[in-house]
Design a protein around this motif. Sequence first.
Motif, PDB file in Angstrom:
ATOM      1  N   GLU A   1     -30.232  -6.980  -6.566  1.00  0.00           N
ATOM      2  CA  GLU A   1     -29.261  -7.172  -5.605  1.00  0.00           C
ATOM      3  C   GLU A   1     -29.072  -8.902  -5.241  1.00  0.00           C
ATOM      4  OE1 GLU A   1     -27.415  -5.884  -1.328  1.00  0.00           O
ATOM      5  OE2 GLU A   1     -28.490  -4.241  -2.418  1.00  0.00           O
TER       6      GLU A   1
ATOM      7  N   ARG B   1     -26.175 -11.239  -6.100  1.00  0.00           N
ATOM      8  CA  ARG B   1     -25.503 -12.178  -4.744  1.00  0.00           C
ATOM      9  C   ARG B   1     -25.661 -13.438  -4.721  1.00  0.00           C
ATOM     10  NH1 ARG B   1     -24.115  -9.277  -0.743  1.00  0.00           N
ATOM     11  NH2 ARG B   1     -25.377  -7.315  -0.909  1.00  0.00           N
TER      12      ARG B   1
ATOM     13  N   TRP C   1     -16.212 -10.004  -2.832  1.00  0.00           N
ATOM     14  CA  TRP C   1     -16.571  -8.934  -3.571  1.00  0.00           C
ATOM     15  C   TRP C   1     -17.868  -8.146  -2.453  1.00  0.00           C
ATOM     16  CZ3 TRP C   1     -17.807  -8.469  -9.483  1.00  0.00           C
ATOM     17  CH2 TRP C   1     -16.880  -8.724 -10.064  1.00  0.00           C
TER      18      TRP C   1
ATOM     19  N   LEU D   1     -20.988  -6.345  -2.234  1.00  0.00           N
ATOM     20  CA  LEU D   1     -22.101  -5.700  -3.304  1.00  0.00           C
ATOM     21  C   LEU D   1     -23.173  -5.042  -2.573  1.00  0.00           C
ATOM     22  CD1 LEU D   1     -23.942  -6.071  -5.897  1.00  0.00           C
ATOM     23  CD2 LEU D   1     -24.981  -8.367  -4.922  1.00  0.00           C
TER      24      LEU D   1
ATOM     25  N   ALA E   1     -19.053  -3.844  -6.377  1.00  0.00           N
ATOM     26  CA  ALA E   1     -20.255  -3.898  -7.260  1.00  0.00           C
ATOM     27  C   ALA E   1     -21.429  -3.139  -7.015  1.00  0.00           C
ATOM     28  CB  ALA E   1     -20.553  -5.346  -7.764  1.00  0.00           C
TER      29      ALA E   1
END
Length: 828
Positions: free
Chosen positions: A97, A101, A111, A113, A135
Amino acid sequence: MHQLPVETPSKIVDRYFDSIGWKPFRFQRSVWRAHQNGHSGLIHSATGTGKTLAAWMGPILRWLKENPDRSRWNPKRPPPARVIWVTPLRALAGDTEASLRAPMEAIGLPWRLESRTGDSKASAKARQVKRLPSALVTTPESLSLMLTHERLLSQLSGVETVIVDEWHELLGTKRGIQTELALARLRHLNPQIRTWGLSATLGNLEQAKDSLIGVNPCGPVRIIEGYKKKRMTLESIIPERIERFPWSGHIGTKMVPQVADRLKDVNSALIFANTRSQTEIWYQQLLRQRPDWAGKIALHHGSLDTTVRRWVEDGLRDGSLRAVVCTSSLDLGVDFTAVDLVLQIGSPKGAARLLQRAGRSGHQPDAESRLAFVPTNAIELIELAAAQDAIRKGHLEARPLINKPLDVLAQHLVTIAIGGGFDADELLEEVRSSRAYESLTDLEWQWVLDFVVHGGSSLTAYPDFHRVERNENRYTVTQRRTMTMHRMNIGTIVSDASMKVKYLKGATLGSVEESFLSKLNEGDRFLFAGKLVSLVRVKDNVAYVKRAKGQPDSVPRWMGGRMPLSSELSAELRLKLEQAADGKLVGREMQALKGLFDLQTRWSALPRSNQLLIERIETRGGHQMFVFPFEGRLVHEGLAAVFAYRISQLQKTTFTMACNDYGIVLQSPHRVRLDEVICEKVFSTNDLTADILNSMNSTEMAKRQFRQIARVAGLIHPGYPGQRKSTSHVQASSNLFFDVFQEYDPDNLLLEQSRREVLEFQLESSRLFDALERIERSEMLITEPPKVTPLAFPLLVDKLRERISSETLGERIARMQQQLEKAADQSS
């Protein structure tokens, strides 16, 4: 006023790469173009060469192209679900992640995430069921779990890209099959979805691609090769004295001073051991060698608590830790650019694994990867020399595939039935679109349907096994209890039941398999999480401990420590021995073993790759027959049982046996005849499967394998969280099912699967057949040495281990070594 020109998507991405001091590689741009053109595919590149950005920028570029007007980007109203990123380990989700990011925030992408794994908070999961993020980073198990929520299906149908990280780790496992079925469902929900996989160090790329994308894909499919070779330095830390009679583990921690010496000159290092037990021991020994390193070295393996693992990972990332002793828990995906050396304790048993681990250092495309190999016995130096040859030739291990496991399919059917239900004909077509179930027959499909609806022919009378309800051709689940139980036990990871280990007052340290704790008494001391603790009590499936002083009574033994030598490395090993037989000792590792090779040749022989060496020696214990196929421990276990069975059919005798990665020893009270007729029958491929089953307790082995199958298929479950059933309870339940099926339902396909998996997984029957085929063609090299040879000695020690306590074993072996060294000096 002149309006500023809109920056193109590719310029935006190039600007991001400039900001981090990189330039996009050609293979990365190839992936981005393929993604824009609607292609799916597999990205194959060495560890640390930019696969993550290659896959991640594809969907980002597409979104930028569709949304060129920045003024309309609103972070408070992020776009709906577009990308699912599947990672094989939940421990990697946080790092993945963070990696995804960084470019997202640098570009200013609006977005959302998030991650969804077993470690995620219940509140986050509940929020995601209402609305998925743009996402999502998840695991195969959590992805399957999402498919049980009908309200998520419409959102999942909008997902445009699914990316599977570290595909080589999932390939050839039931988790990989579970992923294949989940991908087939996502393709059913959105036929235009793009599927991309990331893989390093893999020998069977075409098969890997087919398993990932499925059969009859709707668009073009690519394999895009990145950096196959990264700048790499492999070296060995060679023992100061090479013993001519080595044995498994005899060097082990004797190498600690040399390892500590190497660590003085590096900023940060990873020390890989093959088992969790080994990590615990090495961590303690390094601290004993360098007490001033307390707080600067750490321990990392999968049984440690999440908070402990995260603390270690953060320490690696910020450079505050000098070294971390770890298992494969740090093999994958986690990006630690600070690491400048990897040490490998003991043979990694495969060239691909060695490459993977070496790539954890210098984890950047232009940086050099450095790995130092630490042998746990002298003969392992041949394995490193062989692995280097395999890497140079590009002979990397293929991952053998599993074909249509019905336990995973049964679980998937219940998953889909909970998530809104299914039409049998439609789902059959979907399931057959996966590579694993392409050849699923109508009969097998009907059998699995009957099994999930009423438990098959022998369990119809028991309502607990009526999990799925049928209404004409529609299959659904309406019972709340079935839904809850299924969701709690979804997945294919089956291990010995584990217990939490906690301080009486304070933190959770991690978990240990129940079978280990059940052998301990209160007050017994053991090493865990790098600390010496003593057991206070076991209550409610938690082992409470307190800090202890003195020496440990034991070190936890976890399952899964038996890594077999790969077939590719076995072949290279035989070639290295052939070179040694011809007097060609190439490289420091082989030259260091010159004394050992000279003695082996003087007393017996070094076999060429087209020869099978058999040594016959009479000792006080009886007549010993050492056979050296050099095919790996698992294959040798099967071969030893078959050889013993076949010889006993031809000549009345009994055998005790032992194996290692290099050979087999069969001990008998009588001298075994080895004429041409006997060799022909003993080493034949004829009737191999029947002889394997006759030579072993195949029913008991099938019962053990069936326990895992029964758990995956949903016949048994380990209980609710905090109320887990004991291993003996689960074992008794699965044995009962096995016996019932054998008596009342002998054609049960799960029984057949358990027998097949015993042959393939436990005995590696395909490799066993190939090994025997090679042996059949080989020349028999039968010698009668005056004493136990350097190659035979470790096998003799392994056989002694079974009969002698560890206290006296070391003394006994030392005495044997002295006698043999004396005989070797006299004979020279």
